[in-house]
Design an enzyme around this catalytic site. Structure first.
Site, PDB file in Angstrom:
ATOM      1  N   THR A  52       8.778  74.965  33.034  1.00  0.00           N
ATOM      2  CA  THR A  52       8.321  74.358  34.280  1.00  0.00           C
ATOM      3  C   THR A  52       8.917  72.970  34.468  1.00  0.00           C
ATOM      4  OG1 THR A  52       6.376  73.814  35.611  1.00  0.00           O
ATOM      5  CG2 THR A  52       6.251  73.308  33.249  1.00  0.00           C
ATOM      6  N   ARG A  53       9.067  72.602  35.724  1.00  0.00           N
ATOM      7  CA  ARG A  53       9.388  71.231  36.106  1.00  0.00           C
ATOM      8  C   ARG A  53       8.518  70.833  37.297  1.00  0.00           C
ATOM      9  NH1 ARG A  53      12.998  71.637  40.440  1.00  0.00           N
ATOM     10  NH2 ARG A  53      13.817  73.728  40.759  1.00  0.00           N
ATOM     11  N   HIS A  91       0.451  75.077  40.417  1.00  0.00           N
ATOM     12  CA  HIS A  91      -0.452  75.613  41.424  1.00  0.00           C
ATOM     13  C   HIS A  91      -1.023  76.928  40.896  1.00  0.00           C
ATOM     14  CE1 HIS A  91       2.733  78.420  42.489  1.00  0.00           C
ATOM     15  NE2 HIS A  91       3.525  77.457  42.929  1.00  0.00           N
ATOM     16  N   HIS A 116       1.393  79.568  39.464  1.00  0.00           N
ATOM     17  CA  HIS A 116       1.850  79.293  38.098  1.00  0.00           C
ATOM     18  C   HIS A 116       0.774  79.677  37.082  1.00  0.00           C
ATOM     19  CE1 HIS A 116       4.363  75.977  40.182  1.00  0.00           C
ATOM     20  NE2 HIS A 116       5.174  76.969  39.866  1.00  0.00           N
ATOM     21  N   ARG A 120      10.232  84.742  39.777  1.00  0.00           N
ATOM     22  CA  ARG A 120      11.193  84.750  40.875  1.00  0.00           C
ATOM     23  C   ARG A 120      12.063  83.490  40.860  1.00  0.00           C
ATOM     24  NH1 ARG A 120       8.857  83.401  46.665  1.00  0.00           N
ATOM     25  NH2 ARG A 120       8.858  81.397  45.575  1.00  0.00           N
TER      26      ARG A 120
END
Length: 354
Positions: free
Chosen positions: A139-140, A144, A147, A236
């Site tokens: 992740t960066r 939300h 995620h 995605r």
């Protein structure tokens, strides 16, 4: 990397030895700078960070490559609007190769110090926690609900003992989330019980994103394998940008590769469905025409105060934490500004030589 590895990785996604490796790792230095410093093959040079000694490099090779061709091979495009291509075309005209030896241990600044571990340290801690099956989340972003459910779905599919959030921090551009908000918001999910204590852990990874799409997905898998993970989730547009790669190109590339020693957990999209009344999975929800994408623009609007969050779109606890980070670390903004870039506390420093 030396010239043989750079050429092999760029063209075939393998080192000259045949081992899978997707992205060249290079040190670029201008020929004029090398000449002014009198650096040549066989020398040992000092690498510094902010003027302080970090490591030595034993120079084994100095070489040049066709940067345009390198960009085409790695990113499948030479479009200068692609950030990875832009990075590659901006390299100096020579690469310096050789073995690197750390001479001064970097100091990680708060709040990142409690999230930072070397691979050896992290593997030992995961083993001590009994995590025989660990699934990595790259992740960066601030998390939300999409995620969150991506992590929960991958946790169940992998039959994992825990989810390792591996947050990419370091290099930033204006408009990105500030690093502090990313790591603290992910930790906040566990703090508030959205993940049970003992099955969720947040860590920090220093890496400058190349946005190489499927190649970067392979890189992420290999790095997280080194960190002790047995599985890696891919959703995605993983590590993609714009329309350069297919939505699920990061899924398809693993069909072309041998066993990497880490298993891919491939998932479709999670979105908010007002008809279902919550977060829904693309492979299950039958209301794609009324879905609400949990896209960056929507979440940023919520965080900025321009949009009220729909139920289960963004946790109230996350929103409060991110706004707190904006005041404490972001000079009033949860997003990177010019002031943040120039005045933020560096993620790491190197002590001055005694």
């Amino acid at each position: 990397m030396g010239s043989a590895d750079v050429a092999a990785v760029s063209a075939t996604m393998r080192l000259a030895s045949g081992y899978v490796w997707p992205i060249p790792i290079v040190l670029d230095v201008a020929q004029a700078e090398l000449e002014n410093a009198g650096v040549s093959v066989g020398d040992t040079v000092l690498l510094t960070h902010l003027g302080n000694p970090l490591a030595t490099l034993d120079v084994s090779e100095i070489f040049a490559v066709d940067l345009t061709e390198m960009a085409r091979q790695v990113y499948t495009t030479t479009d200068p609007d692609h950030p990875g291509v832009q990075r590659t075309l901006g390299y100096a005209d020579r690469f310096v190769a050789g073995d690197i030896t750390l001479v001064c241990e970097p100091v990680i600044s708060p709040p990142f110090d409690r999230f930072w571990r070397t691979p050896v340290q992290l593997r030992a801690e995961l083993a001590a926690a009994g995590w025989q099956r660990a699934v990595a989340h790259q992740t960066r972003n601030v998390p939300h609900s999409g995620h969150e459910y991506l992590m929960k779905g991958a946790f169940m599919e992998a039959r994992a003992d825990g989810v390792l959030v591996s947050a990419v921090i370091g290099e930033k551009k204006e408009g990105d989330y500030i690093d502090e908000a990313i790591v603290l918001a992910h930790e906040n999910l566990r703090t508030h019980g959205f993940f049970r204590y003992g099955i969720h852990r947040t860590t920090a990874l220093l890496w400058d994103m190349r946005y190489a799409g499927p190649r970067e997905a392979v890189f992420h898998a290999l790095v997280r394998k080194n960190l002790g993970c047995t599985h890696h989730m891919f959703g995605r547009d993983h590590a993609g940008v714009g329309d350069y790669y297919g939505r699920y190109a990061a899924h398809e590339i693993f069909d072309e590769l041998p066993d990497l020693g880490i298993r891919s957990v491939l998932t479709l999209e999670w979105w908010y469905c007002p008809t279902c009344g919550g977060v829904a999975y693309e492979g299950i929800c039958g209301h794609p025409d009324t879905k609400q994408d949990l896209a960056g623009r929507l979440i940023r609007s919520i965080i900025s105060g321009g949009t009220e969050p729909a139920p289960q779109t963004l946790r109230a606890e996350t929103l409060a934490l991110v706004r707190q980070c904006a005041e404490e670390y972001g000079f009033g903004s949860p997003f990177v500004t010019e002031q943040y870039l120039t005045e933020r506390t560096p993620v790491l420093t190197v002590p001055a030589a005694a």
